[in-house]
Design a protein around this motif. Structure first.
Motif, mmCIF file in Angstrom:
data_model
loop_
_atom_site.group_PDB
_atom_site.id
_atom_site.type_symbol
_atom_site.label_atom_id
_atom_site.label_comp_id
_atom_site.label_asym_id
_atom_site.label_seq_id
_atom_site.Cartn_x
_atom_site.Cartn_y
_atom_site.Cartn_z
ATOM 1 N N LEU A 97 32.806 57.072 46.259
ATOM 2 C CA LEU A 97 34.259 56.965 46.391
ATOM 3 C C LEU A 97 34.661 56.997 47.865
ATOM 4 O O LEU A 97 35.502 56.218 48.330
ATOM 5 C CB LEU A 97 34.898 58.127 45.613
ATOM 6 C CG LEU A 97 36.410 58.190 45.369
ATOM 7 C CD1 LEU A 97 37.167 58.926 46.453
ATOM 8 C CD2 LEU A 97 37.052 56.831 45.120
ATOM 9 N N CYS A 137 36.631 54.105 49.786
ATOM 10 C CA CYS A 137 37.910 54.358 50.464
ATOM 11 C C CYS A 137 37.804 53.946 51.930
ATOM 12 O O CYS A 137 38.739 53.377 52.493
ATOM 13 C CB CYS A 137 38.294 55.833 50.368
ATOM 14 S SG CYS A 137 38.842 56.300 48.718
ATOM 15 N N PRO A 168 42.368 38.680 50.770
ATOM 16 C CA PRO A 168 42.457 39.123 49.376
ATOM 17 C C PRO A 168 41.091 39.293 48.715
ATOM 18 O O PRO A 168 40.920 40.174 47.879
ATOM 19 C CB PRO A 168 43.243 38.011 48.691
ATOM 20 C CG PRO A 168 43.972 37.320 49.773
ATOM 21 C CD PRO A 168 43.151 37.464 51.014
ATOM 22 N N ASP A 169 40.138 38.449 49.094
ATOM 23 C CA ASP A 169 38.840 38.534 48.416
ATOM 24 C C ASP A 169 38.107 39.808 48.797
ATOM 25 O O ASP A 169 37.487 40.464 47.953
ATOM 26 C CB ASP A 169 37.974 37.317 48.753
ATOM 27 C CG ASP A 169 38.677 36.054 48.326
ATOM 28 O OD1 ASP A 169 39.445 36.134 47.360
ATOM 29 O OD2 ASP A 169 38.480 35.023 48.967
ATOM 30 N N ASP A 216 39.564 42.592 49.795
ATOM 31 C CA ASP A 216 40.286 43.692 49.161
ATOM 32 C C ASP A 216 39.985 43.755 47.663
ATOM 33 O O ASP A 216 39.796 44.828 47.103
ATOM 34 C CB ASP A 216 41.796 43.536 49.378
ATOM 35 C CG ASP A 216 42.211 43.966 50.780
ATOM 36 O OD1 ASP A 216 41.349 44.493 51.517
ATOM 37 O OD2 ASP A 216 43.390 43.790 51.135
ATOM 38 N N PHE A 217 39.952 42.582 47.029
ATOM 39 C CA PHE A 217 39.709 42.572 45.584
ATOM 40 C C PHE A 217 38.335 43.164 45.264
ATOM 41 O O PHE A 217 38.183 43.933 44.316
ATOM 42 C CB PHE A 217 39.809 41.146 45.037
ATOM 43 C CG PHE A 217 39.641 41.077 43.535
ATOM 44 C CD1 PHE A 217 40.621 41.567 42.687
ATOM 45 C CD2 PHE A 217 38.488 40.549 42.970
ATOM 46 C CE1 PHE A 217 40.462 41.522 41.312
ATOM 47 C CE2 PHE A 217 38.319 40.495 41.594
ATOM 48 C CZ PHE A 217 39.313 40.980 40.761
ATOM 49 N N ILE A 231 38.635 46.829 45.492
ATOM 50 C CA ILE A 231 39.377 47.350 44.333
ATOM 51 C C ILE A 231 38.476 47.350 43.097
ATOM 52 O O ILE A 231 38.505 48.277 42.284
ATOM 53 C CB ILE A 231 40.665 46.523 44.079
ATOM 54 C CG1 ILE A 231 41.640 46.710 45.242
ATOM 55 C CG2 ILE A 231 41.332 46.937 42.765
ATOM 56 C CD1 ILE A 231 42.846 45.790 45.209
ATOM 57 N N GLU A 232 37.664 46.314 42.968
ATOM 58 C CA GLU A 232 36.734 46.279 41.832
ATOM 59 C C GLU A 232 35.745 47.438 41.890
ATOM 60 O O GLU A 232 35.420 48.038 40.867
ATOM 61 C CB GLU A 232 35.966 44.959 41.833
ATOM 62 C CG GLU A 232 36.777 43.816 41.296
ATOM 63 C CD GLU A 232 35.898 42.738 40.700
ATOM 64 O OE1 GLU A 232 34.985 42.295 41.415
ATOM 65 O OE2 GLU A 232 36.114 42.365 39.533
ATOM 66 N N ASP A 289 45.986 51.903 38.242
ATOM 67 C CA ASP A 289 46.865 50.855 37.695
ATOM 68 C C ASP A 289 47.819 50.348 38.763
ATOM 69 O O ASP A 289 48.083 49.152 38.869
ATOM 70 C CB ASP A 289 47.691 51.401 36.523
ATOM 71 C CG ASP A 289 46.869 51.490 35.250
ATOM 72 O OD1 ASP A 289 45.773 50.913 35.222
ATOM 73 O OD2 ASP A 289 47.316 52.162 34.295
ATOM 74 N N VAL A 312 47.374 50.457 42.030
ATOM 75 C CA VAL A 312 46.617 49.660 43.008
ATOM 76 C C VAL A 312 46.403 48.254 42.441
ATOM 77 O O VAL A 312 46.616 47.241 43.121
ATOM 78 C CB VAL A 312 45.251 50.308 43.326
ATOM 79 C CG1 VAL A 312 44.399 49.390 44.189
ATOM 80 C CG2 VAL A 312 45.437 51.648 44.027
ATOM 81 N N GLU A 313 46.034 48.225 41.163
ATOM 82 C CA GLU A 313 45.751 46.925 40.532
ATOM 83 C C GLU A 313 47.018 46.111 40.300
ATOM 84 O O GLU A 313 46.955 44.945 39.951
ATOM 85 C CB GLU A 313 44.976 47.131 39.230
ATOM 86 C CG GLU A 313 43.551 47.591 39.505
ATOM 87 C CD GLU A 313 42.689 47.668 38.259
ATOM 88 O OE1 GLU A 313 43.247 47.733 37.149
ATOM 89 O OE2 GLU A 313 41.453 47.672 38.416
ATOM 90 N N ALA A 314 48.166 46.754 40.450
ATOM 91 C CA ALA A 314 49.424 46.009 40.339
ATOM 92 C C ALA A 314 49.911 45.608 41.731
ATOM 93 O O ALA A 314 51.039 45.176 41.904
ATOM 94 C CB ALA A 314 50.461 46.853 39.628
ATOM 95 N N GLY A 315 49.060 45.808 42.734
ATOM 96 C CA GLY A 315 49.407 45.374 44.089
ATOM 97 C C GLY A 315 50.083 46.442 44.935
ATOM 98 O O GLY A 315 50.506 46.178 46.051
ATOM 99 N N PHE A 346 49.271 48.893 47.085
ATOM 100 C CA PHE A 346 48.031 49.297 47.741
ATOM 101 C C PHE A 346 48.070 50.687 48.371
ATOM 102 O O PHE A 346 47.018 51.263 48.644
ATOM 103 C CB PHE A 346 47.623 48.251 48.774
ATOM 104 C CG PHE A 346 47.280 46.921 48.160
ATOM 105 C CD1 PHE A 346 46.752 46.849 46.869
ATOM 106 C CD2 PHE A 346 47.483 45.740 48.846
ATOM 107 C CE1 PHE A 346 46.433 45.635 46.289
ATOM 108 C CE2 PHE A 346 47.164 44.515 48.279
ATOM 109 C CZ PHE A 346 46.644 44.471 46.997
ATOM 110 N N THR A 354 44.493 54.865 49.168
ATOM 111 C CA THR A 354 44.080 55.991 50.018
ATOM 112 C C THR A 354 45.255 56.729 50.658
ATOM 113 O O THR A 354 45.025 57.644 51.449
ATOM 114 C CB THR A 354 43.165 55.493 51.159
ATOM 115 O OG1 THR A 354 43.812 54.406 51.808
ATOM 116 C CG2 THR A 354 41.815 55.057 50.652
#
Lengths: 208, 523
Positions: free
Chosen positions: A102, A106, A126-127, A129-130, A133-134, A169, A171-174, A176, A180
């Motif tokens: 983790l 982070c 974005p890639d 960051d994605f 996030i994954e 959720d 974070v996954e909704a944008g 960000f 952290t």
């Protein structure tokens, strides 16, 4: 002596236990966004805890946890989880491994590369960051698997796990900042609280 | 993609529009046709009857067209045409969606391919690749199942392909996919459907949710004659950046793997990019052609391009071009150089500069490095947590850091290890210095979040009682002494060290400042 705390009181003490002392605005900011604490007057509950000597108001606008508060939180968590402490010992090493990952994830969210070559992550890719996030999502899934090994564990940590889910959720909704962010209930903030909770329950000291 | 390609991108997807542009530029592109985004959108919403009535005839016509242009026959063992079926989303979603290569292969076609090329190993490899990709994409067979078969098979692609065929035959028996191993058209239709459906796969949905990409865009599907990178040592697959995507320098940077297909290259964990080198120097003709194609593409798109290519028996084919992902520095350098080279006007470059976020630009301009001179003294060296520099008075407790900082003093909090328990002090201090700890600790994460200059792991010897520390160089530092910490290099200095602006070279700095002057509202 049996100690009794409400869910709200535990949340406040645990949050204060992490930082030792917090500005009231930060404390309210961190806690009021949580579902189970919505609508709760945080300073009022902290005030009630102060009357019992668990917290202390430090002028002009701080709340700190007292030694008594920290000890009683520890005692309360150990007493409440007496029946599952052995289960927590079993998962502790695995949790530490996850904790390590983790922290790496982070860090990867905040900076690209480590050491002299590191640059702040400007979140313009974005890639990249994605992918980070994954990795956070995978850690969250593995955490859930860890705590779902036993119903009692799941029940006892349900609230924190729910809060972590909700941060993920967002974070996954944008949103960000919930990855952290240090001044709101981000995934990292909540994780540190979970870590603190486990340390108290197992009677361990923080290493980092 | 350039503005003229905007509408093309919506209809043909980024990949499709890129191919179309390359075709218009006269570059070597394998023959292709595209199922547009709206057709896939309608298929996903209206269902399989729409596919059969509308999409399927388009696919059949498209294949006939490629057959006519190539002189090959789809499913014909005498002159086999194999195709790739690739997703082409209108917004970049790399790695999210599916692709299947070497579609149109069965036992007879493989034998034909082996006979024509005189290379049975190549034909088996194509068959193996198709079965793996189709199995995963269309039949949702886990990658591990194929890996297990590979692991327990006798050496040789033939044994592996037989193993794959048995697995797939068992999986499709009695389902609508029955016959997919033998029937090339069934393969094609199933692959097109699966690639359309990959718009709705879980990862793609998650990606779109995060980046607020509208759900109703859908993907296009590119169906293209295969170029075979796996035909031997004179063949291979590669990617090339038209300039260095990290520094922006004018040099080709890329990777080329001989005797392999593109999917295996781009699907790999990481490509070791080699700067200053033509990716295919071993094949001089293809290399020359690639260099010229790169220049042409860059000239057209006015942006550094990330180009995928395949070389089949020495002949170059371009498979994809897209705007490269650049570091902010590379972006800046390219814009400045493009003006000098006449690729962009000053106005165009200034406009593009505007698209870089203010924070990114500020970071580039504010990059700083400590001016080390004979009078500066490095007293300790640790690991930098975040690229930030701070000078302040040494304090040893978070509470003290808080009190002094609240009174307007600049302080550096010195601790054995950082801990989230110190957060109040960290919040108020300008910098943090520790003897132990690591750059990925919870406290380091908090330091970064709060933009603190932080150096950890310096092995300084801290005495909390005497409120002092002794640095490895032997220097004693007491509470209240001034130190400077450099969170980038991990160096700790006695006293104040002046920071010098260095983030970018002076020429670029001048150029940015000049652009910003022109662009009045940002100055």
């Amino acid at each position: 002596m049996q100690i009794q705390f409400s869910e709200h009181e535990v949340a406040i003490l645990r949050m204060l236990s992490v930082g030792g002392i917090a500005e009231e605005a930060r404390m309210v900011g961190l806690l009021s966004g949580r579902r189970r604490l919505a609508g709760v007057d945080i300073p009022q509950v902290a005030g009630q805890l102060a009357e019992m000597g668990y917290t202390q108001r430090v002028p002009p606008q701080f709340w700190m946890i007292t030694d008594k508060g920290r000890n009683c939180l520890r005692q309360y968590l150990q007493q409440e989880r007496e029946g599952i402490r052995f289960l927590l010992w079993v998962l502790w090493e695995e949790f530490r491994e996850l904790d390590l990952e983790l922290k790496q994830v982070c860090s990867a969210w905040q900076i690209k590369g480590l050491g002299e070559d590191s640059v702040p992550n400007m979140h313009d890719d974005p890639d990249y960051d994605f992918a980070v996030i994954e990795r956070l999502g995978e850690i969250d899934s593995r955490l859930r698997i860890l705590f779902s090994r036993d119903r009692r564990l799941e029940r006892e940590f349900q609230l924190l796990l729910e809060e972590l889910r909700s941060a993920l959720d967002r974070v996954e909704a944008g949103e960000f900042d919930f990855f952290t962010g240090a001044t709101l209930s981000s995934y990292h903030t909540l994780w540190v609280e979970l870590h603190e909770d486990l340390l108290h329950t197992l009677g361990l000291q923080r290493e980092d | 993609m350039s503005s003229e390609g905007g509408n093309q991108v919506k209809v043909w997807g980024g990949k499709g529009a890129g191919l179309y542009t390359m075709l218009q530029l006269g570059l070597p592109v394998p023959h292709f046709f595209i199922i547009p985004t709206f057709a896939c959108h309608d298929y996903l919403n209206k269902g399989v009857s729409f596919f059969h009535e509308v999409v399927r005839p388009q696919v059949e016509r498209g294949i006939q067209d490629i057959e006519r242009r190539t002189g090959k026959g789809y499913g014909d063992p005498r002159a086999p045409l194999l195709v790739s079926v690739r997703s082409a989303a209108p917004v970049s979603m790399p790695g999210m969606m599916d692709t299947v290569l070497s579609v149109g292969i069965n036992d007879q076609v493989r034998e034909g391919l082996a006979a024509i090329t005189g290379c049975p190993a190549f034909a088996w490899d194509c068959h193996r690749l198709f079965l793996e990709m189709m199995g995963e994409t269309v039949l949702k067979i886990e990658k591990q199942e194929f890996e297990q078969i590979r692991g327990r098979s006798q050496p040789g692609w033939d044994k592996i392909v037989r193993g794959y065929q048995e697995l797939i035959a068992e999986r499709v028996r009695g389902t609508s996919f029955d016959g997919i191993l033998e029937d090339p058209y069934k393969q094609l239709f199933c692959c097109v459907k699966a690639v359309c459906q990959s718009w709705r796969n879980e990862r793609a949905l998650r990606y779109r949710r995060i980046y607020k990409i509208p759900e109703d865009l859908s993907t296009a599907v590119v169906i293209q004659a295969m170029a075979f990178g796996n035909r031997g040592q004179n063949s291979g697959a590669g990617v090339v950046f038209t300039r260095n995507p990290a520094s922006g320098e004018r040099e080709l940077v890329g990777e080329f793997l001989p005797a392999c297909q593109g999917a295996e290259l781009v699907g790999g964990a990481a490509i070791a990019m080699k700067p200053g080198w033509c990716p295919v120097e071993e094949l001089p003709e293809a290399c020359k052609e690639l260099r010229s194609a790169c220049a042409m593409l860059e000239g057209h798109f006015k942006q550094i391009q990330d180009v995928e290519f395949t070389i089949e028996e020495g002949r170059l084919y371009l498979l994809q071009t897209r705007d490269a992902k650049l570091t902010p520095l590379a972006n800046l350098r390219f814009l400045a150089d493009a003006v000098t080279e006449g690729l962009l006007s000053q106005r165009e470059a200034a406009h593009r500069l505007q698209q870089l976020s203010e924070a990114t630009l500020e970071h580039l301009l504010a990059g700083e490095m400590l001016e080390e001179g004979p009078e500066t003294q490095v007293i300790a060296q640790g690991q930098g947590v975040a690229p930030k520099v701070a000078t302040g008075k040494v304090v040893f407790s978070p509470k003290e850091a808080y009190d002094l900082a609240s009174g307007g003093e600049d302080v550096i909090l010195v601790r054995c290890t950082t801990s989230p328990n110190d957060i109040l002090g960290i919040e108020k201090a300008l910098g943090v210095l520790t003897s132990g700890g690591g750059i990925t600790s919870h406290a380091a994460i908090i330091c970064r979040e709060l933009s603190k200059a932080c150096v950890v792991g310096t092995a300084i010897d801290i005495d909390y009682q005497r409120e002092q520390f002794i640095a490895p160089a032997g220097v004693r530092v007491r509470k209240g002494d001034l130190i400077t910490v450099d969170g980038s290099t991990g160096k700790v200095f006695k006293g104040r060290v002046v920071a010098r602006q260095t983030g970018i070279d002076p020429r670029l700095r001048e150029w940015v400042l000049a652009c910003r002057k022109v662009d009045g509202h940002r100055t």
